[in-house]
Design an enzyme around this catalytic site. Structure first.
Site, PDB file in Angstrom:
ATOM      1  N   LYS A  13       0.807  -1.215   0.000  1.00  0.00           N
ATOM      2  CA  LYS A  13       0.000   0.000   0.000  1.00  0.00           C
ATOM      3  C   LYS A  13       0.849   1.279   0.000  1.00  0.00           C
ATOM      4  CE  LYS A  13      -2.791   0.030   3.451  1.00  0.00           C
ATOM      5  NZ  LYS A  13      -2.707   1.313   4.184  1.00  0.00           N
ATOM      6  N   ARG A  88      -9.310   4.154   9.051  1.00  0.00           N
ATOM      7  CA  ARG A  88      -8.994   2.746   9.285  1.00  0.00           C
ATOM      8  C   ARG A  88     -10.140   2.022   9.985  1.00  0.00           C
ATOM      9  NH1 ARG A  88      -3.900   1.397  11.785  1.00  0.00           N
ATOM     10  NH2 ARG A  88      -4.950  -0.561  12.178  1.00  0.00           N
ATOM     11  N   ARG A 127      10.127 -12.108   4.578  1.00  0.00           N
ATOM     12  CA  ARG A 127      11.008 -10.938   4.606  1.00  0.00           C
ATOM     13  C   ARG A 127      12.188 -11.143   5.542  1.00  0.00           C
ATOM     14  NH1 ARG A 127       7.329  -6.134   6.214  1.00  0.00           N
ATOM     15  NH2 ARG A 127       6.196  -6.180   4.258  1.00  0.00           N
ATOM     16  N   ARG A 161      12.051  -9.792  11.451  1.00  0.00           N
ATOM     17  CA  ARG A 161      11.520  -8.955  12.525  1.00  0.00           C
ATOM     18  C   ARG A 161      10.359  -9.673  13.209  1.00  0.00           C
ATOM     19  NH1 ARG A 161       9.735  -3.323  10.317  1.00  0.00           N
ATOM     20  NH2 ARG A 161       8.344  -4.772   9.281  1.00  0.00           N
ATOM     21  N   ARG A 172      -2.510  -9.401  12.462  1.00  0.00           N
ATOM     22  CA  ARG A 172      -2.717  -8.120  11.774  1.00  0.00           C
ATOM     23  C   ARG A 172      -3.812  -8.249  10.726  1.00  0.00           C
ATOM     24  NH1 ARG A 172       3.172  -6.900   9.862  1.00  0.00           N
ATOM     25  NH2 ARG A 172       2.272  -5.151   8.730  1.00  0.00           N
TER      26      ARG A 172
END
Ligand code: ZN
Length: 218
Positions: A13, A88, A127, A161, A172
Site C-alpha cells: 500500500k 482505518r 522478509r 523482525r 494483523r
C-alpha cells in the site's frame, strides 16, 4: 482527485500510494507521516498522540481525525489527496465523510488493493532484514540473498523482525478484517469502491490502478 487507498498489510500500500500520488500530482497523506510530523512539531494533537503511545495505548480516533483534518486543509491538498492508513475504521470513515461534506467536497474513489491471504503471509513472513542496515531487505522466495542468512550488500546477518512472523501477520490480518474491511462496505454503498489485484510487479499494479481510477472517473 480525492482518493482513499485500502488494502491488507503486505499489499504494498505505501509503495503504491507514493507512485499514485506522484502520477496524479496530489499529496500522499499517510497516517504514519501525520503522526511523525505532529509529534516532531510538538502540536497539541502530537502531544496527545504521544501520551497515548507512551502509555502503550491506541491513539483515539478523534486525535487521528484531527491530524487528518489539519493536513487536508493545507493548500497543496486543495485539488485532491491520496489517503493511506486513514480512515482505518467505520467511525473514521464517517468523520471523513462529514468533514468533506462541510466543505462541499466528496471522495472520488476508494481504491481497494486485493491480495489473497496466503500471499500476504508469504510476502511478509518471508522478509529478511539486515542487522546493519534496515534498508537492506531480502525475501526468501522473491529476492533471496546469494548466501542464506547473509546480506549481499554488506555481509551483515539477516533476520526476521518479530512483526513479520507468521503469527503476527495472521493477527494483523484479523484486525484488518474486523476493523478496516467494513469501511469497504461503507463506501461500496456510496458506489466509490474500485477493486484491483495487487499481485505482480509494482509498476504493473500502479498501471492497473491508474487505469481503474480513470475508468471510475468516466
Ligand atoms: Zn546489509
Amino acid at each position: 482527485m480525492r482518493i482513499v487507498l485500502v488494502g491488507p498489510p503486505g499489499a504494498g500500500k505505501g509503495t503504491q500510494a507514493a507512485y499514485l500520488a506522484k502520477n496524479l500530482s496530489i499529496p500522499h497523506i499517510s497516517t504514519g507521516d501525520l503522526f511523525r510530523a505532529n509529534i516532531s512539531q510538538g502540536t497539541d494533537l502530537g502531544k496527545r498522540a504521544r501520551s497515548f503511545m507512551d502509555a502503550g495505548q491506541l491513539v483515539p480516533d478523534e486525535v487521528t481525525i484531527g491530524m487528518a483534518k489539519d493536513r487536508m486543509a493545507q493548500p497543496d491538498a486543495e485539488k485532491g489527496f491520496l489517503l493511506d492508513g486513514f480512515p482505518r475504521n467505520v467511525g473514521q470513515a464517517e468523520a471523513l465523510d462529514a468533514m468533506l461534506r462541510e466543505e462541499g467536497l466528496a471522495l472520488d474513489a476508494v481504491l481497494d488493493l486485493e491480495v489473497p491471504e496466503d500471499e500476504v503471509v508469504k510476502r511478509i513472513a518471508g522478509r529478511r532484514i539486515c542487522r546493519n542496515d534496515s534498508a537492506h531487505v531480502f525475501h526468501v522466495t522473491y529476492n533471496p540473498p546469494k548466501s542464506e542468512g547473509v546480506c549481499d550488500e554488506c555481509g551483515g546477518e539477516l533476520y526476521q523482525r518479530d512483526d513479520d512472523s507468521e503469527e503476527t501477520v495472521r493477527t494483523r490480518l484479523e484486525v484488518y478484517h474486523t476493523q478496516t474491511e467494513p469501511i469497504i462496505d461503507h463506501y461500496r454503498a456510496q458506489g466509490l469502491v474500485v477493486t484491483i489485484s495487487a499481485l505482480g510487479k509494482v509498476t504493473e499494479v500502479t498501471a492497473r490502478a491508474m487505469d481503474a481510477l480513470k475508468k471510475s472517473e468516466g
